[in-house]
Design an enzyme around this catalytic site. Sequence first.
Site, mmCIF file in Angstrom:
data_model
loop_
_atom_site.group_PDB
_atom_site.id
_atom_site.type_symbol
_atom_site.label_atom_id
_atom_site.label_comp_id
_atom_site.label_asym_id
_atom_site.label_seq_id
_atom_site.Cartn_x
_atom_site.Cartn_y
_atom_site.Cartn_z
ATOM 1 N N TYR A 58 -17.795 9.187 6.887
ATOM 2 C CA TYR A 58 -17.036 8.615 5.888
ATOM 3 C C TYR A 58 -17.963 8.246 4.598
ATOM 4 O O TYR A 58 -19.006 7.340 4.712
ATOM 5 C CB TYR A 58 -16.388 7.314 6.117
ATOM 6 N N GLY A 207 1.357 7.070 8.589
ATOM 7 C CA GLY A 207 1.693 8.255 8.065
ATOM 8 C C GLY A 207 1.046 8.671 6.852
ATOM 9 O O GLY A 207 1.470 9.480 5.952
ATOM 10 N N ARG A 208 -0.412 8.212 6.841
ATOM 11 C CA ARG A 208 -1.232 8.437 5.632
ATOM 12 C C ARG A 208 -0.397 8.062 4.410
ATOM 13 O O ARG A 208 -0.532 8.746 3.361
ATOM 14 C CB ARG A 208 -1.656 10.290 5.407
ATOM 15 N N GLY A 209 0.187 6.879 4.494
ATOM 16 C CA GLY A 209 0.967 6.361 3.408
ATOM 17 C C GLY A 209 2.351 6.789 3.364
ATOM 18 O O GLY A 209 3.058 6.027 2.604
ATOM 19 N N PHE A 210 2.788 7.887 3.698
ATOM 20 C CA PHE A 210 4.158 8.370 4.031
ATOM 21 C C PHE A 210 5.139 7.389 4.089
ATOM 22 O O PHE A 210 6.344 7.107 3.380
ATOM 23 C CB PHE A 210 4.475 9.583 4.357
#
Length: 329
Positions: A58, A207-210
Amino acid sequence: MIYRKLGGLQVSALGLGCMPMAGIGAAMYGRADHRESLATLERAIELGVTFFDTAEVYGPFADEELLGQAIKGRRDRLVIATKFGFRIEDGAIRGVDSSPENVRRACEGSLKRLGIDTIDLYYQHRVDPNVPIEETIGAMSRLVEEGKVRYLGLSEAGADTIRRADATHPIAALQSEYSLWERGVEEEILPLCQDLGIGFVPYSPLGRGFLTGLISQRSDLAEGDYRLNDPRYSEENFAKNLGIVDVVEQMAVAHRVSPAQIALAWLLAQGDDIVPIPGSKRRATLEDSMAAVNVALSAADLDALDAAAPPGSTAGQRYGEMGMSMVRL
């Protein structure tokens, strides 16, 4: 905050995924502000979060340095997890590398950047198909013997690899993607972990922000955001996947909480050995996510969410071709 057992570790029921603070390259999930990221880490500690997840890759390196700065003087109360498994040259990823030599090199570097003497949970970030898992785990176990690592973990490993690794040295935790719109682990991986007593750490639990309901169209994402290349966020699949969000949002209104809290509460209800690590780089989203530990979903709620997002119903793969080639090995 409430607490759970993860292998032999006691951790907060929700950990903090630190990747959004540095990402992999610039603006992976939108650019992060260094001061706000530090403030977010400090606020997490105030809220009783004890489980912090980072990785060598990262940044690379910058995320571990940031976390090390935030935990200085507060180490004894916290559980620090980091990962190795890539060859990094000139600030770029040059493929996977889980050779014993790289295991040790990465560990020494992570300890220095984090400013700690021992890593509580050390994960192989991705399985290296060129190195037998027994060889990699053997090298990791030597770090345990030397007191540089307390517990071992795997990330996105397949069932056979998990069995072979655990037979070589006890595995405390498996980290893999798991959420309402990514339920692939439920068929084989999650039951195997439960049989072996391996804790489960879902990454991308929103969900990666979804699943937060805050992204209603692709144009809501900043230029350069990684998710613009996510198959599930594609023009073809975006609208199809909004149906899941609609149900989550309706339930959030009924409970007077946020959609993110509903999605996280669903995960927490899947087992006491599950410790999601929602990512955040801002205090506001951190505080919202951590409040999910106080959300109680009824059996009817859980059934409704299961019906709205059954396994395999999400449109699009969770990674592109290269990313998919590195999971479940």
